[in-house]
Scaffold this active site. Structure first.
Site, PDB file in Angstrom:
ATOM      1  N   PRO A  32      -2.320  -9.142  -1.982  1.00  0.00           N
ATOM      2  CG  PRO A  32      -1.287  -7.958  -3.706  1.00  0.00           C
ATOM      3  CD  PRO A  32      -2.333  -7.826  -2.651  1.00  0.00           C
ATOM      4  CG  ASP A  34      -0.265  -5.681   0.614  1.00  0.00           C
ATOM      5  OD1 ASP A  34      -0.244  -5.922  -0.604  1.00  0.00           O
ATOM      6  OD2 ASP A  34      -1.190  -5.063   1.179  1.00  0.00           O
ATOM      7  CG  HIS A  35       4.235  -8.200  -4.613  1.00  0.00           C
ATOM      8  ND1 HIS A  35       5.251  -7.254  -4.594  1.00  0.00           N
ATOM      9  CD2 HIS A  35       4.641  -9.164  -5.490  1.00  0.00           C
ATOM     10  CE1 HIS A  35       6.206  -7.633  -5.426  1.00  0.00           C
ATOM     11  NE2 HIS A  35       5.863  -8.782  -5.982  1.00  0.00           N
ATOM     12  NE  ARG A  36      -2.844  -4.477  -1.492  1.00  0.00           N
ATOM     13  CZ  ARG A  36      -3.911  -4.343  -0.712  1.00  0.00           C
ATOM     14  NH1 ARG A  36      -5.073  -3.971  -1.252  1.00  0.00           N
ATOM     15  NH2 ARG A  36      -3.847  -4.575   0.584  1.00  0.00           N
TER      16      ARG A  36
END
Length: 489
Positions: free
Chosen positions: A284, A458-460
């Site tokens: 994401p 990467d929003h994770r």
């Protein structure tokens, strides 16, 4: 032990499955030494020269230049003891005139057989596949019998391919001179008004405005081919010319295949497409932007160039951006990490990738363990990396193992972008063009040198706070590099 040894195409990088033979550096009969380069191969990552595993004499070359070969396939045979006299096995002797020899049993399973054109309809088992190959199970050759289709609903029965079926009686007679919709090329009408044509041919007919029902097919079982459609389109244009009354530009317009270019997707472009698609739909992405006054940084570069020990070093704004990224990673180590499913792998080393546009496509070589380098060592490493990439000699090893990337879109006059993460990385920085712009400085509007940074992450792994602090630190360094160095080191 046989004196003839077959050399298989090795895996030249992480997960590579094939390579294209660009050029042979030896020919049949040449005497070669151990580790002598014998062939140049382009993989999905780089063009590399492959050295010989044995010394001896080139006995046979199995694949010509321009051929795409799968990893593990024999590409050359080497006589490791040419002084022992003539070979006793005639089956491995190259034929006169430089033609390809009969391969051994070990290499026969990997040979790609190109069937005669028209023997089997393309797309069927044993028929021509893209690249002129026939896909078969290893160890079994291509099938010599034609494949059978499942019967189509209301269409031609499967037996029609083996034994022509008698033409069904038409419900109503039609004049012979008028083409009947739903007939094949041999006059046999198909149920439901269908015609035999493959999806690509149907699309071509649609693009060219050709009604397939009015054509007489020249392919197997009267199927309509691309040539039939193109010929019909050319005839329609010729017939329309005498009565054309529209403008010259409109009447001369052509939107067919003759004005299209088809570029094979292979090598670097193919790998880039696969990686970008996988990354875009797996990680994401979040992108943040920051506009920075870099006037002091540009002045610092000028002072650096004037120093005697730096006069032979290539100093560019990218050098300071790379240094800013490396220092910011030390302050925010989580940015330099990888998502591993049930865990996050935080790396204590930074293999700093630099996106480079080359004639072969986009590649991302990286400077190994860049965080340990001094500013001068980093400058030399970046210069070497860029020059090697431009010459097309970047090795697969140099493009593997990257942990964080910079893409310098500013060299194209672009302000910034929303870059896509390289697979396995959690952050990539876009460095835009440095422009002279009006800027409020010390309470007054002045002309200052300004750039815009774009950080995708990467929003994770990286939340908004961490991503913002990391980007802010990079901006702070570029705004005043001397103060940041004193404060952070």
């Amino acid at each position: 032990m046989s004196r003839i040894k077959e050399f298989n195409l090795p895996d030249l990088g992480e997960g590579l499955t094939e390579g294209e033979i660009l050029s042979w550096l030896v020919k049949v009969g040449d005497t070669i030494e151990l580790n002598q380069p014998i062939v140049e191969v382009e993989t999905a990552k780089a063009a590399v020269e492959i050295p010989a595993k044995w010394a001896g004499q080139v006995h046979a070359i199995f694949h010509p230049e321009g051929t795409t070969v799968e990893v593990g396939t024999p590409i050359i045979a080497i006589d490791t003891d040419p002084g022992a006299g003539p070979l006793a096995e005639p089956s491995t002797t190259a034929t006169p005139g430089g033609s390809l020899p009969t391969p051994s049993a070990a290499s026969l399973a990997a040979v790609e057989v190109a069937p005669a054109e028209g023997m089997v309809e393309p797309g069927l088992i044993g028929g021509p596949a893209p690249g002129g190959r026939t896909a078969v199970l290893v160890g079994y050759g291509p099938r010599t019998t034609s494949a059978k289709r499942r019967p189509r609903k209301g269409g031609v029965p499967a037996q029609a391919e083996a034994t022509p079926a008698p033409a069904p009686v038409a419900p109503a007679p039609q004049p012979a001179a008028v083409p009947t919709p739903g007939q094949n090329g041999q006059g046999a009408p198909l149920a439901g008004g269908l015609v035999l044509a493959k999806p690509p041919v149907r699309k071509l007919a649609k693009d060219l405005g050709v009604d397939l029902r009015t054509l007489t097919g020249s392919g197997p079982l009267g199927s309509i081919t691309r040539e039939d459609v193109q010929q019909a389109a050319s005839g329609a244009v010729a017939a329309a010319e005498p009565i054309a009354v529209t403008s010259a530009a409109t009447s001369a317009a052509s939107f067919g295949a003759d004005r299209e270019q088809r570029i094979p997707v292979k090598g670097v472009r193919k790998l880039t497409a696969e990686n970008m698609s996988r990354s875009a739909f797996t990680a994401p992405h979040v992108t943040e932007f920051l506009t920075v006054d870099v006037t002091r940084a540009m002045k610092a570069l000028d002072r650096l160039r004037d120093r005697r020990e730096w006069r032979d070093v290539r100093v560019s704004p990218l050098l300071l951006v790379a240094k800013a990224v490396l220092l910011a990673v030390k302050r925010h180590p989580m940015v330099n990490s990888t998502w591993a499913g049930d865990e996050i792998v935080v790396k204590e080393y930074v293999n700093l990738g630099i996106a480079a546009a080359t004639e072969r496509g986009l590649i991302v070589p990286n400077v190994k363990d860049a965080g340990r380098l001094s500013l001068r060592e980093l400058a030399d490493a970046l210069t070497d990396l860029v020059q090697t990439a431009k010459s097309g000699r970047t090795s697969p090893a140099d493009m593997s193992g990257g942990t964080l990337t910079i893409t310098n879109v500013g060299v194209f006059g672009v302000d910034t972008g929303t870059p896509i993460l390289p697979p396995g990385e959690s952050a990539i920085l876009a460095f835009g063009a440095v422009r002279e712009m009006p800027w409020v400085h010390k309470g007054k509007v002045k002309a200052r040198q300004v750039t815009t940074l774009g950080l995708s992450f990467d929003h994770r792994i990286i939340d908004g706070e961490l991503g913002s602090k990391f980007l802010r630190d990079i901006g702070d360094f570029l705004a005043d590099p001397e103060a940041a160095l004193l404060a952070w080191t």
